[in-house]
Design an enzyme around this catalytic site. Structure first.
Site, PDB file in Angstrom:
ATOM      1  N   LEU A 125      -2.656  41.994  42.326  1.00 13.36           N
ATOM      2  CA  LEU A 125      -3.950  42.104  43.000  1.00 13.36           C
ATOM      3  C   LEU A 125      -3.791  41.748  44.467  1.00 13.36           C
ATOM      4  O   LEU A 125      -3.439  40.622  44.812  1.00 13.36           O
ATOM      5  CB  LEU A 125      -4.961  41.169  42.336  1.00 13.36           C
ATOM      6  N   HIS A 229      -2.637  29.241  45.512  1.00  9.38           N
ATOM      7  CA  HIS A 229      -2.589  29.454  46.954  1.00  9.38           C
ATOM      8  C   HIS A 229      -4.025  29.583  47.468  1.00  9.38           C
ATOM      9  O   HIS A 229      -4.880  30.157  46.786  1.00  9.38           O
ATOM     10  CB  HIS A 229      -1.804  30.739  47.240  1.00  9.38           C
TER      11      HIS A 229
END
Length: 345
Positions: A125, A229
């Site tokens: 993605l 992240h």
């Protein structure tokens, strides 16, 4: 207008450009022309029913209707680990106790695991930063659920998604420094690139076969286990809103979490329904909720965000939208609200 469609061979230059903007850490989107070209070919062969289940994988792109250029990518692996082992760490516990000394310690551990073998995987993605406006990210991520809902028999019962773990702008991963580097003797970015280009044999050859005590890792590494992240935090929130949960499995490279859900419990899959198309040139009713809308054409699959009422008897669209969606009056479209309804207190 933006829409989701299957990847095409002509998308390679755009996908290479996207790969160059990831900043590393997205294993399944390496900036390598040969690897990405092979990924596109495998996706096309999957749609042509030319591959066994163990090799099947679908790649979709977010395209702009003005020029058909790919500005985002998402993918589904049909069944991971049936051909090449699919590894992660399971975060568990080992108990060390002595009744005589009155000592009882619960020690968290990392154990190499293949527990998700045979699961379908949401992967790859990434949305071009220049297009991270509006609801493009939601469309890109959630469009896969309507494909899985429409073609349910092509996927497994469990769906997993590996979330990108913590690393800095230079590709430095504290988890890798404390774990992977001890066994692989290479930089995180090098291992990440090898894995992304299909060179995975070194994982089985070099990874530890026995549990690792988490307390032996650096404080920095311990702190990022199961964390994402910063750029991945919105993607995690999207999946968790659809029913995905962290079940103590993390990536062997960066310690990022693996989320999972039974396919039939995913909200967008469970709540979607088919509505017949009605054509009209009237402007859409802006009071209607924003919905994911997909056609039912396997090889010419399309998804858009449209204003619609999922509880109505039909969905009304104009001719321009119908052309993009490759449908006509009387065809069925699969519809679900973009967001779950808020629970009233």
């Amino acid at each position: 207008m933006r829409f989701i469609r299957p990847v095409e061979r002509d998308d390679l230059p755009q996908l290479l450009a996207l790969a160059g903007k990831t900043g590393g850490g997205l294993t399944s989107l390496p900036a390598d022309s040969q690897t990405l070209s092979a990924r596109i070919e495998r996706s096309i062969q999957t749609w042509q029913d030319a591959l066994p289940r163990a090799e099947q994988g679908y790649v979709f792109v977010l395209a702009d209707s003005d020029n058909n250029q790919a500005v985002g990518i998402c993918a589904i692996e049909v069944a991971v680990g049936l051909q090449d082992p699919w590894y992660n760490f399971h975060v568990g516990t080992q108990v060390h106790a002595s009744k005589e000394l009155n000592v009882y310690n619960n020690l968290p551990t990392l154990s190499l695991s293949n527990d998700h073998t045979g699961s379908s995987e949401l992967c790859t993605l990434f949305l071009d930063p220049d297009y991270r406006d509006g609801k493009n990210g939601y469309l890109l991520s959630k469009s896969r659920f309507l494909f899985m809902a429409e073609f349910r028999d092509r996927f497994m019962d469990r769906v997993v998604a590996e979330m990108r773990g913590v690393s800095d702008e230079n590709g430095h991963s504290p988890f890798w420094d404390s774990v992977g580097s001890r066994f692989f003797s290479m930089a995180f970015t090098d291992a990440d690139f090898l894995s992304g280009t299909g060179q995975k044999s070194f994982i089985a050859e070099l990874m530890p076969k026995h549990p690792l005590y988490i307390h032996y890792l650096s404080p920095e590494a311990q702190a990022v286990i199961g964390q994402v992240h910063p750029q991945t935090a919105p993607a995690r929130a999207v999946l968790e809103a659809e029913g995905f949960r962290f079940q103590n499995y993390v990536d062997i490279f960066d310690g990022g979490p693996t989320l999972e859900c039974h396919i039939d419990q995913v909200r967008a899959i469970r709540k979607s329904r088919l509505l017949p198309v009605t054509l009209s040139e009237r402007a859409p009713d802006e009071s209607l909720p924003l919905c994911l809308v997909a056609n039912t054409d396997y090889r010419n699959f399309r998804v858009m965000l449209l204003r619609a009422d999922p509880k109505s008897a039909a969905i009304t669209i104009n001719r321009e939208t119908a052309q993009i969606m490759a449908c006509q009056s009387g065809d069925n479209l699969r519809v679900v609200k973009l967001f779950a309804e808020e629970k009233k207190a």
